[in-house]
Design a protein around this motif. Structure first.
Motif, PDB file in Angstrom:
ATOM      1  N   PHE A 186      -4.043   3.608  -2.512  1.00  0.00           N
ATOM      2  CA  PHE A 186      -3.167   3.584  -3.688  1.00  0.00           C
ATOM      3  C   PHE A 186      -2.188   2.457  -3.462  1.00  0.00           C
ATOM      4  O   PHE A 186      -1.422   2.482  -2.492  1.00  0.00           O
TER       5      PHE A 186
ATOM      6  N   LYS B 133       0.855  -1.175   0.000  1.00  0.00           N
ATOM      7  CA  LYS B 133       0.000   0.000   0.000  1.00  0.00           C
ATOM      8  C   LYS B 133       0.895   1.229   0.000  1.00  0.00           C
ATOM      9  O   LYS B 133       1.734   1.398   0.881  1.00  0.00           O
ATOM     10  N   ILE B 134       0.756   2.042  -0.997  1.00  0.00           N
ATOM     11  CA  ILE B 134       1.601   3.233  -1.090  1.00  0.00           C
ATOM     12  C   ILE B 134       0.998   4.341  -0.237  1.00  0.00           C
ATOM     13  O   ILE B 134       1.684   5.065   0.459  1.00  0.00           O
ATOM     14  N   GLN B 135      -0.296   4.477  -0.307  1.00  0.00           N
ATOM     15  CA  GLN B 135      -1.005   5.467   0.524  1.00  0.00           C
ATOM     16  C   GLN B 135      -2.353   4.870   0.886  1.00  0.00           C
ATOM     17  O   GLN B 135      -2.975   4.226   0.045  1.00  0.00           O
ATOM     18  N   CYS B 136      -2.819   5.133   2.074  1.00  0.00           N
ATOM     19  CA  CYS B 136      -4.173   4.701   2.400  1.00  0.00           C
ATOM     20  C   CYS B 136      -4.685   5.482   3.591  1.00  0.00           C
ATOM     21  O   CYS B 136      -4.037   6.403   4.072  1.00  0.00           O
ATOM     22  N   PHE B 137      -5.854   5.121   4.042  1.00  0.00           N
ATOM     23  CA  PHE B 137      -6.502   5.846   5.130  1.00  0.00           C
ATOM     24  C   PHE B 137      -6.457   5.053   6.428  1.00  0.00           C
ATOM     25  O   PHE B 137      -7.137   5.387   7.380  1.00  0.00           O
TER      26      PHE B 137
END
Lengths: 99, 168
Positions: B135, B113-117
């Motif tokens: 992402f 996971k490159i970006q997450c919440f």
């Protein structure tokens, strides 16, 4: 569903934290249009990520412009400048290696 | 009980990043470095993976939480974007936090996971609806690992838990 595995109780593969941290939430819906364009593209393209890359790139660029994401070089996120069109990734990379 | 385990998540993340414990290697190559390395190597992948999305909320969590798209078809080595949508159906501001898992578990090591919440508190006002992007990137080495033969579907599942409710 491991109801007891709330925070790190996942036996086996442990979740790996994301690399650049977290996407802040877009409470003001500043990048809604870009999101809708991306989702719309997925629905009409058989959900193929490759076909909709230019929209996902636009979404991330919107986030960076609105301070909803740390600014990064798009290449290190897997986008090449040809991702604005539908040139294949292989052609991109071959061009890059020669150049 | 919830308080203790909630505090553990950010500590776990910092601990993991600092020490490399938990299956990570000592000086872990970042996803961005991996992406650039494969670009330079001219890595080509062919296999299409269908990534599907699940969304759950814990008991007593008054949010509607669903994946915005049912699936994304992606090749290993292609970074990809996906969304979830959350809505606070209650009449009070609610703070939640999510965890996720990836199945089949043996494929999880390749799912970056490159970006997450995740791993952070998210607060929604009453009636507020929000998009939650993820992402991600499936490592190209997935394609050459014989243990991944026959795995053409990966499921990303998120669960939101209620951390706090503002009393007005």
């Amino acid at each position: 569903m491991s109801a007891g595995g709330a925070f790190g109780g996942n036996r086996g593969a442990r979740p790996v934290p994301p690399e650049k941290g977290v996407f802040p939430l877009d409470h003001l819906h500043l990048c809604d249009l870009e999101k809708k364009e991306y989702i719309g593209c997925l629905k009409t393209s058989g959900h193929k990520s490759e076909i909709c890359r230019r929209f996902s790139k636009k979404y991330l660029e919107c986030r960076m412009a609105k301070n909803l994401m740390a600014k990064q070089d798009m290449q290190e996120l897997g986008f090449w400048k040809e991702d604005n069109s539908e040139v294949s990734k292989e052609e991109n990379m071959n061009g890059r290696i020669k150049g | 009980m919830v308080g203790c385990t909630y505090a553990a998540v950010p500590l776990y993340r910092r601990f993991c990043q600092a020490t490399g414990y938990g299956g990570t290697v000592q000086r872990r190559e970042t996803v961005e470095e991996k992406i650039l390395r494969h670009a330079q190597d001219g890595t080509v992948t062919n296999r299409e993976i269908v990534v599907r999305f699940n969304a759950d909320v814990s008991d007593g969590m008054p949010w509607k939480f669903i994946p915005t798209q049912r699936e994304v078809r992606v090749k290993p080595g292609e970074s990809a974007l996906a969304f979830y949508t959350a809505e606070n159906l209650s009449s009070a501001p609610i703070t939640g936090m999510s965890t996720y898992n990836v199945t089949p578990m043996k494929a999880a090591v390749y799912f970056n996971k490159i970006q997450c919440f995740c791993f952070e508190e998210q607060r929604l006002l009453p009636g507020e609806q929000i998009d939650m992007p993820v992402f991600f990137y499936i490592d190209p080495e997935f394609e050459t690992d014989p243990r991944m033969d026959g795995i053409n579907d990966i499921i990303l599942s998120y669960t939101f838990f209620k951390i706090a409710e503002d009393k007005s």
